[in-house]
Design a protein around this motif. Structure first.
Motif, PDB file in Angstrom:
ATOM      1  N   GLY A 124       0.778  -1.226   0.000  1.00 44.20           N
ATOM      2  CA  GLY A 124       0.000   0.000   0.000  1.00 44.20           C
ATOM      3  C   GLY A 124       0.813   1.280   0.000  1.00 44.20           C
ATOM      4  N   ASP A 125       2.119   1.188   0.278  1.00 41.28           N
ATOM      5  CA  ASP A 125       2.955   2.384   0.361  1.00 41.28           C
ATOM      6  C   ASP A 125       4.349   2.009  -0.107  1.00 41.28           C
ATOM      7  OD1 ASP A 125       4.510   4.569   1.054  1.00 41.28           O
ATOM      8  OD2 ASP A 125       3.518   4.906   2.963  1.00 41.28           O
ATOM      9  N   PHE A 126       4.761   2.542  -1.265  1.00 41.38           N
ATOM     10  CA  PHE A 126       6.054   2.188  -1.834  1.00 41.38           C
ATOM     11  C   PHE A 126       7.194   3.009  -1.236  1.00 41.38           C
ATOM     12  CE2 PHE A 126       3.206   1.342  -5.671  1.00 41.38           C
ATOM     13  CZ  PHE A 126       2.980   0.022  -5.273  1.00 41.38           C
ATOM     14  N   GLY A 127       6.895   3.816  -0.243  1.00 44.97           N
ATOM     15  CA  GLY A 127       7.945   4.586   0.417  1.00 44.97           C
ATOM     16  C   GLY A 127       8.808   3.748   1.342  1.00 44.97           C
ATOM     17  N   TRP A 128       8.330   2.569   1.712  1.00 45.10           N
ATOM     18  CA  TRP A 128       9.092   1.685   2.591  1.00 45.10           C
ATOM     19  C   TRP A 128       9.940   0.734   1.745  1.00 45.10           C
ATOM     20  CZ3 TRP A 128       8.647   2.967   7.594  1.00 45.10           C
ATOM     21  CH2 TRP A 128       7.490   3.638   8.009  1.00 45.10           C
ATOM     22  N   PRO A 129      11.158   0.408   2.197  1.00 45.68           N
ATOM     23  CA  PRO A 129      11.999  -0.515   1.423  1.00 45.68           C
ATOM     24  C   PRO A 129      11.541  -1.961   1.578  1.00 45.68           C
ATOM     25  CG  PRO A 129      13.085   0.041   3.482  1.00 45.68           C
ATOM     26  CD  PRO A 129      11.828   0.883   3.419  1.00 45.68           C
ATOM     27  N   VAL A 130      12.014  -2.801   0.683  1.00 45.89           N
ATOM     28  CA  VAL A 130      11.900  -4.255   0.799  1.00 45.89           C
ATOM     29  C   VAL A 130      13.284  -4.789   1.113  1.00 45.89           C
ATOM     30  CG1 VAL A 130      11.444  -6.411  -0.434  1.00 45.89           C
ATOM     31  CG2 VAL A 130       9.933  -4.449  -0.759  1.00 45.89           C
ATOM     32  N   LEU A 131      13.385  -5.628   2.132  1.00 47.35           N
ATOM     33  CA  LEU A 131      14.666  -6.226   2.509  1.00 47.35           C
ATOM     34  C   LEU A 131      14.646  -7.698   2.128  1.00 47.35           C
ATOM     35  CD1 LEU A 131      16.802  -5.615   5.621  1.00 47.35           C
ATOM     36  CD2 LEU A 131      16.202  -7.965   5.067  1.00 47.35           C
ATOM     37  N   SER A 132      15.692  -8.142   1.434  1.00 50.18           N
ATOM     38  CA  SER A 132      15.778  -9.510   0.931  1.00 50.18           C
ATOM     39  C   SER A 132      17.004 -10.201   1.518  1.00 50.18           C
ATOM     40  CB  SER A 132      15.865  -9.475  -0.603  1.00 50.18           C
ATOM     41  OG  SER A 132      16.147 -10.745  -1.132  1.00 50.18           O
ATOM     42  N   VAL A 133      16.823 -11.437   1.982  1.00 51.84           N
ATOM     43  CA  VAL A 133      17.904 -12.217   2.591  1.00 51.84           C
ATOM     44  C   VAL A 133      18.061 -13.525   1.825  1.00 51.84           C
ATOM     45  CG1 VAL A 133      18.787 -13.271   4.712  1.00 51.84           C
ATOM     46  CG2 VAL A 133      17.294 -11.248   4.847  1.00 51.84           C
ATOM     47  N   SER A 134      19.297 -13.879   1.489  1.00 52.15           N
ATOM     48  CA  SER A 134      19.594 -15.127   0.792  1.00 52.15           C
ATOM     49  C   SER A 134      20.201 -16.142   1.755  1.00 52.15           C
ATOM     50  CB  SER A 134      20.574 -14.881  -0.366  1.00 52.15           C
ATOM     51  OG  SER A 134      19.992 -14.077  -1.361  1.00 52.15           O
ATOM     52  N   GLY A 166      14.997  -0.019  -2.194  1.00 53.72           N
ATOM     53  CA  GLY A 166      14.319   1.169  -1.707  1.00 53.72           C
ATOM     54  C   GLY A 166      14.583   2.342  -2.630  1.00 53.72           C
ATOM     55  N   GLY A 167      13.934   3.451  -2.341  1.00 52.90           N
ATOM     56  CA  GLY A 167      14.142   4.642  -3.156  1.00 52.90           C
ATOM     57  C   GLY A 167      13.781   4.395  -4.601  1.00 52.90           C
ATOM     58  N   ALA A 168      14.698   4.767  -5.509  1.00 55.54           N
ATOM     59  CA  ALA A 168      14.436   4.621  -6.942  1.00 55.54           C
ATOM     60  C   ALA A 168      14.305   3.165  -7.358  1.00 55.54           C
ATOM     61  CB  ALA A 168      15.558   5.293  -7.731  1.00 55.54           C
ATOM     62  N   ALA A 169      14.910   2.244  -6.596  1.00 54.56           N
ATOM     63  CA  ALA A 169      14.868   0.821  -6.958  1.00 54.56           C
ATOM     64  C   ALA A 169      13.648   0.097  -6.393  1.00 54.56           C
ATOM     65  CB  ALA A 169      16.142   0.123  -6.478  1.00 54.56           C
ATOM     66  N   ARG A 170      12.826   0.804  -5.621  1.00 52.28           N
ATOM     67  CA  ARG A 170      11.711   0.119  -4.953  1.00 52.28           C
ATOM     68  C   ARG A 170      10.767  -0.547  -5.947  1.00 52.28           C
ATOM     69  NH1 ARG A 170       8.156  -2.305  -3.755  1.00 52.28           N
ATOM     70  NH2 ARG A 170       6.857  -2.355  -1.866  1.00 52.28           N
ATOM     71  N   LEU A 171      10.530   0.081  -7.088  1.00 57.87           N
ATOM     72  CA  LEU A 171       9.636  -0.480  -8.094  1.00 57.87           C
ATOM     73  C   LEU A 171      10.386  -0.948  -9.338  1.00 57.87           C
ATOM     74  CD1 LEU A 171       6.533   1.883  -7.869  1.00 57.87           C
ATOM     75  CD2 LEU A 171       6.735  -0.478  -7.059  1.00 57.87           C
ATOM     76  N   SER A 172      11.664  -1.248  -9.171  1.00 59.47           N
ATOM     77  CA  SER A 172      12.440  -1.781 -10.287  1.00 59.47           C
ATOM     78  C   SER A 172      12.132  -3.262 -10.488  1.00 59.47           C
ATOM     79  CB  SER A 172      13.937  -1.604 -10.041  1.00 59.47           C
ATOM     80  OG  SER A 172      14.308  -0.246 -10.112  1.00 59.47           O
ATOM     81  N   PHE A 173      12.174  -3.689 -11.737  1.00 63.15           N
ATOM     82  CA  PHE A 173      11.998  -5.100 -12.040  1.00 63.15           C
ATOM     83  C   PHE A 173      13.225  -5.885 -11.566  1.00 63.15           C
ATOM     84  CE2 PHE A 173       8.682  -3.508 -14.762  1.00 63.15           C
ATOM     85  CZ  PHE A 173       7.760  -4.541 -14.833  1.00 63.15           C
ATOM     86  N   HIS A 174      12.971  -7.096 -11.083  1.00 66.35           N
ATOM     87  CA  HIS A 174      14.049  -7.951 -10.603  1.00 66.35           C
ATOM     88  C   HIS A 174      13.583  -9.403 -10.656  1.00 66.35           C
ATOM     89  CE1 HIS A 174      11.489  -6.944  -7.164  1.00 66.35           C
ATOM     90  NE2 HIS A 174      11.838  -8.112  -6.650  1.00 66.35           N
ATOM     91  N   GLY A 175      14.517 -10.322 -10.577  1.00 72.23           N
ATOM     92  CA  GLY A 175      14.168 -11.735 -10.612  1.00 72.23           C
ATOM     93  C   GLY A 175      15.384 -12.594 -10.323  1.00 72.23           C
ATOM     94  N   VAL A 176      15.170 -13.900 -10.298  1.00 72.82           N
ATOM     95  CA  VAL A 176      16.250 -14.871 -10.073  1.00 72.82           C
ATOM     96  C   VAL A 176      16.283 -15.804 -11.275  1.00 72.82           C
ATOM     97  CG1 VAL A 176      17.131 -16.721  -8.602  1.00 72.82           C
ATOM     98  CG2 VAL A 176      16.038 -14.719  -7.564  1.00 72.82           C
ATOM     99  N   ASP A 177      17.367 -15.723 -12.056  1.00 70.03           N
ATOM    100  CA  ASP A 177      17.463 -16.513 -13.280  1.00 70.03           C
ATOM    101  C   ASP A 177      17.684 -18.002 -13.012  1.00 70.03           C
ATOM    102  OD1 ASP A 177      17.072 -14.303 -14.840  1.00 70.03           O
ATOM    103  OD2 ASP A 177      19.194 -13.982 -15.272  1.00 70.03           O
ATOM    104  N   ARG A 178      18.514 -18.293 -12.039  1.00 73.62           N
ATOM    105  CA  ARG A 178      18.795 -19.696 -11.717  1.00 73.62           C
ATOM    106  C   ARG A 178      19.566 -19.758 -10.411  1.00 73.62           C
ATOM    107  NH1 ARG A 178      22.377 -18.300 -15.801  1.00 73.62           N
ATOM    108  NH2 ARG A 178      24.599 -18.719 -15.438  1.00 73.62           N
ATOM    109  N   ILE A 179      19.706 -20.963  -9.884  1.00 69.79           N
ATOM    110  CA  ILE A 179      20.539 -21.172  -8.703  1.00 69.79           C
ATOM    111  C   ILE A 179      21.638 -22.180  -9.041  1.00 69.79           C
ATOM    112  CG2 ILE A 179      18.601 -20.689  -7.141  1.00 69.79           C
ATOM    113  CD1 ILE A 179      18.625 -23.708  -6.454  1.00 69.79           C
ATOM    114  N   ARG A 180      22.732 -22.092  -8.292  1.00 65.91           N
ATOM    115  CA  ARG A 180      23.784 -23.103  -8.391  1.00 65.91           C
ATOM    116  C   ARG A 180      23.439 -24.190  -7.378  1.00 65.91           C
ATOM    117  NH1 ARG A 180      28.455 -18.667  -8.252  1.00 65.91           N
ATOM    118  NH2 ARG A 180      28.976 -18.484 -10.466  1.00 65.91           N
TER     119      ARG A 180
END
Length: 205
Positions: A124-134, A166-180
């Motif tokens: 509902g609010d894109f002002g907050w970042p998304v945090l991703s952990v691998s 976050g910021g300019a990257a908050r709505l950037s496209f992203h994905g995972v092509d493959r894993i090792r």
């Protein structure tokens, strides 16, 4: 904390979690999966996804023929489990925010699994970042821009790495092509766990 790298507005913190912290987090996530079992979702077009997923927090992310959305209850009924304390501590440490995330989405990538380019835009609010952990096997993370047609750049994420969108990257496209597959010994059977922490709705007075 390690020195961050900025790639296309995405902030990468390599090796934030050491081996012990990674193992502890996996055990926390096993408890989440016992309370809210992993499921194999489908897209809104009915196509099966190659990842399995579950959630923790006030709401969980759902993908099915009805579309993509957050729900306060699991598909089988009942609330989602709480977000583990260690995961919340990591959120506060990396983002510096007092606000707690509403959802911790947990994706498991087995052999051959991938995630196509997409935006995280069900919140509902894109002002907050998304945090991703691998956690676990290396994953080839692709980063683009706000348009699907934008050029992309990829980087291998290793177990213990953290990415902030976050910021300019908050709505950037992203994905995972493959894993090792089986590039890490963290998960006995191989595979990669990715958790993303999201603020779903803005604070209300």
């Amino acid at each position: 904390m390690t020195t961050p790298l900025t790639i296309r507005g995405f902030t990468l913190y390599p090796g934030v979690l050491d081996g012990r912290a990674q193992r502890d987090m996996v055990e926390d996530l096993r408890a989440v999966a016992r309370a809210a079992p992993m499921r194999a979702p489908v897209t809104r077009f009915g196509k099966p996804m190659s990842v399995k997923m579950t959630s923790a927090g006030r709401v969980g992310w759902i993908s099915d023929r009805r579309g993509y959305r957050y729900e306060p209850e699991q598909p089988r009924g009942g609330p989602w489990p709480d977000i583990p304390g260690r995961i919340l501590e990591l959120w506060h440490k990396v983002t510096g925010l007092e606000r707690v995330p509403d959802c911790c989405l947990v994706n498991f990538y087995g052999e051959g699994a991938r995630m196509g380019l997409h935006q995280d835009r069900d919140e509902g609010d894109f002002g907050w970042p998304v945090l991703s952990v691998s956690l676990g096997d290396d994953g080839l993370f692709r980063m683009g821009g706000p348009e699907r047609s934008d050029s992309t750049e990829s980087v291998w994420l290793k177990s213990g790495d953290v990415v902030v969108m976050g910021g300019a990257a908050r709505l950037s496209f992203h994905g995972v092509d493959r894993i090792r597959f089986k590039s890490s010994r963290l998960l006995p059977g191989g595979g990669r766990i990715n958790i993303t922490l999201r603020v779903v709705e803005p604070l209300t007075e």
